[in-house]
Design an enzyme around this catalytic site. Structure first.
Site, PDB file in Angstrom:
ATOM      1  N   HIS A 103       9.308   1.282  10.057  1.00  0.00           N
ATOM      2  CA  HIS A 103       9.554   2.688   9.751  1.00  0.00           C
ATOM      3  C   HIS A 103       8.338   3.533  10.145  1.00  0.00           C
ATOM      4  O   HIS A 103       7.260   3.017  10.428  1.00  0.00           O
ATOM      5  CB  HIS A 103       9.838   2.885   8.265  1.00  0.00           C
ATOM      6  N   LYS A 125       6.603   6.880   5.478  1.00  0.00           N
ATOM      7  CA  LYS A 125       7.453   6.231   4.469  1.00  0.00           C
ATOM      8  C   LYS A 125       6.575   5.665   3.360  1.00  0.00           C
ATOM      9  O   LYS A 125       5.613   4.936   3.616  1.00  0.00           O
ATOM     10  CB  LYS A 125       8.299   5.126   5.099  1.00  0.00           C
TER      11      LYS A 125
END
Length: 232
Positions: free
Chosen positions: A131, A135
């Site tokens: 990600h 995040k």
């Protein structure tokens, strides 16, 4: 439909754009530090905030009799309490670790593959998720949902970040700038690998799924999932 956006970061702004394109009106935008707001004007709320704000946001919705779609991850220690409150208030609630329609199909493929692999000797399963660097939680909620799907259908009984054994699924979490989300499940043996993978190209898939879930939830009471929304 009148929508309240609880969380107005990148995902919130993408949801706003798609909701307006689909003919809806945004009546409230709550940033991550806002705690004093009136959600009662909305037909439904969509929560993509931060872990520290999610429980307060969801509670406010139930108290105001506004159904809520939550996509915030990292707060699930309080999930059962929110389910109980939803039932007490006769509210409407959908939580999903990922609202992408493709990912929810991927969840079902993952379960099916796990069930097929379970009786086959010589394979071990692991997972990798990638990600963007913003995040906040690791592993991702999507990775945890995938792991739970495997645990339901194999002899694995847990998952661990960066570690695994015969009973535990190893999840590797990587953070790379501008990656919306990639999840790979791999079954490895001495002779070959079997791999399934989902790669998100942008946030639009997550946002579209959240808006579709909100459209489906309007006027309903109960605790639901994306399987209900998609009829899976």
């Amino acid at each position: 439909m009148k929508i309240a956006l609880l969380g107005y970061g990148k995902m919130g702004k993408t949801i706003e754009k798609i909701a307006i394109e689909r003919g809806h009106t945004i009546v409230l935008k709550v940033d991550k530090d806002d705690t004093n707001y009136d959600v009662s004007q909305a037909d439904v709320a969509i929560d993509f905030s931060i872990p520290a704000a999610a429980v307060n946001n969801i509670t406010n919705c139930f108290n105001a009799n506004v159904p809520v779609v939550s996509g915030t991850t990292g707060w699930l220690d309080h999930y059962e309490a929110m389910v109980s409150l939803c039932k007490d208030k006769k509210g409407g609630f959908i939580y999903a670790s990922n609202y992408s329609l493709g990912v929810n199909l991927f969840f079902e493929i993952n379960k099916k593959l796990a069930k097929m692999m379970s009786p086959v000797e010589g394979y071990d399963v692991s997972m990798e998720e990638i990600h963007h660097t913003e995040k906040l939680d690791a592993p991702s909620g999507t990775a945890i949902t995938l792991a739970e799907g495997i645990i339901e259908n194999t002899n694995k009984n847990n998952w661990k970040l960066d570690n695994g054994n015969l009973d535990t699924i190893r999840i590797t979490a990587k953070r790379i700038d501008k990656v919306p989300g990639t999840h790979t499940v791999t079954y490895s043996s001495k002779v070959d690998d079997i791999e399934i993978k989902h790669t998100a190209h942008n946030r639009s898939g997550f946002a579209l799924g959240a808006v579709i879930a909100a459209e489906w939830l309007k006027g309903k009471s109960g605790v639901f999932s994306m399987k209900d929304v998609l009829g899976l």
